[in-house]
Scaffold this active site. Structure first.
Site: not given
Length: 492
Positions: A176, A235, A419
């Site tokens: 990620d 994230h 996600s």
């Protein structure tokens, strides 16, 4: 920024740009405009793994896959590698998908390469602007002094307290935007820190962290080719902490809090390319030290058990069809469970429109539901897959208003997206495999248990199937039930 359909509509991809059918039309246009562009040279020969026995240990399976993929790559790529070296063109070999990444070439170079019979096609590798995840961020004032409600909703707390499984002995991973590795909710589970002992001195980052983001003409807050984990976006930290995060006190945010984690950065402040995604897939199959050669220095014994992928590669990032299929097959053969988010392009039918989620036979995809209502999120992508027509997602999990870790040691709630849903499932696999080590590496049985023990939900609308079908193109087989799944895993 979905440029390909626009270009077709404007008639820019004329016969001149189709002069060599092996060179992708979009790439030809990019070269006409810029002169030089990066590309992925894809080869016809593919490694196969059908005879890799599931009865072997996970380490032995990984070694067989690694040796086979590197052997095929070295053999079939030899002429192209020699050609590029002679020309002084910077390049990188990949083995998990038989390909060579060319950092910058012109149309003449690619046309010459395309003439070789071993070459299948030459694809673009663009980086076209920031692609932010669909989330609704809000500051969270004060810690909750309890387990996150999404974890309670799926029964993770019952698994910990009644079944004694917390992910112990399992290594999870995420590719990620990176990880804030010394975050209080993550440092105690980072394999590189665990190996260094309780005081986290002399932390070992080799084999535990890889940065696929290399020097660029833009600035990045983390820098490039980093030796230690860093997150340039939040994230990656948020999603990984939903798999494994806990500070040992009032912030219990992860499904499998006693698992260890390793990670790879595949995005530059939110933007990835096919090459960066492939590099992380390859490193997870056989991690190698910082500065090592993936073709010779990979060590499958350092591979994770479970991989979370809270990303997709849309056409705006250069992904068209099957760039990752061989990587997914290799990881499955090696006994690594690959979890992927279905995407945030719902609510229309056929909105699972980007790899890796649209490879329904090779990846385990996850849709998002609200743990407050039990209903599918409006943004959660629906099947059938835009690539192979298969039903998707496989399963659904909480992905609305999720609180987790963010950079700087803090926490943030209000994040929504598939996600956030995928990490709940990656954590569930870790719980199942810690409860029953005999299941480790058994991808098919594990997936079946998760699906069969899920709470069925009928679809609100049909996407070509009966709304009462199981699976359906909205919820898949249903919403995960961690307690039932781990109980079934123990009984298996």
């Amino acid at each position: 920024l979905v440029l390909v359909p626009v270009l077709f509509g404007m008639g820019l991809l004329n016969k001149e740009y189709r002069s060599n059918t092996k060179v992708d039309a979009f790439l030809q246009h990019e070269l006409q405009m810029k002169g030089l562009a990066p590309a992925l040279v894809m080869f016809k020969e593919r490694a196969t793994y059908g005879d890799v026995s599931k009865s072997l240990s996970r380490e032995a399976r990984g070694q067989m896959v690694y040796e086979r993929s590197t052997t095929v790559a070295k053999r079939s790529q030899a002429r192209v590698v020699d050609f590029l070296s002679e020309k002084g063109v910077s390049h990188r070999q990949y083995h998990i998908v038989n390909s060579v990444y060319v950092h910058a070439g012109d149309l003449e170079l690619y046309n010459e390469i395309a003439e070789l019979p071993e070459v299948d096609k030459i694809l673009p590798n663009p980086k076209l602007g920031l692609s932010e995840p669909i989330v609704k961020e809000q500051k969270f004032l004060g810690a909750p002094s309890r387990i996150e409600p999404s974890l309670v909703y799926v029964g993770a707390d019952r698994v910990w307290n009644e079944l004694g499984a917390k992910g112990q002995g399992i290594v999870v991973s995420g590719q990620d935007t990176g990880v804030d590795w010394d975050h209080p909710a993550l440092v105690g589970q980072y394999r590189g820190a665990v190996e260094a002992g309780r005081d986290h001195t002399e932390v070992h980052h080799d084999y535990n962290w890889h940065d696929a983001i290399h020097p660029s003409d833009t600035d990045n807050r983390c820098g490039y080719d980093t030796v230690a984990p860093c997150d340039d976006h939040n994230h990656g930290t948020h999603s990984l902490a939903t798999v494994v995060g806990t500070d040992g006190g009032e912030n219990q945010i992860g499904m499998a809090p006693e698992s260890m984690w390793i990670a790879c950065r595949n995005m530059d402040e939110g933007d990835g390319t096919p090459a960066t995604y492939l590099e992380c897939f390859e490193w997870f199959l056989a991690p190698y030290p910082h500065g090592g050669d993936p073709m010779t220095d990979g060590n499958p014994s350092q591979a994770p058990h479970v991989m979370n992928n809270s990303w997709g590669c849309p056409r705006s990032e250069g992904c068209y069809a099957d760039e990752f299929v061989d990587a997914l097959k290799a990881l499955k053969a090696a006994g690594i469970f690959v979890v992927v988010s279905a995407g945030n392009e719902g609510s229309g039918c056929g909105s699972i429109g980007a790899p890796p989620a649209w490879h329904t036979k090779e990846a385990f995809s996850v849709g998002a539901v609200s743990h407050s209502t039990g209903n599918i999120a409006y943004f959660s992508s629906r099947g059938p897959s835009a690539f192979d027509g298969g039903i998707g997602p496989n399963i659904s999990a909480p992905g609305v208003n999720i609180r987790s870790a963010v950079n700087g040691g803090g926490y943030q709630g209000g994040w929504s997206g598939t996600s956030m849903a995928g990490p709940h499932v990656a954590g569930l696999v870790a719980l199942m495999w810690s409860a029953n080590p005999d299941l480790v590496g058994d991808i098919e049985t594990t997936a079946n248990i998760i699906q069969e023990t899920s709470t069925f939900k009928a679809a609100e609308t049909s996407c070509g199937e009966n709304v009462n079908a199981r699976p359906n193109n909205t919820y898949g087989h249903g919403i995960i039930d961690a307690f039932k799944a781990v109980s079934a895993a123990i009984a298996d």
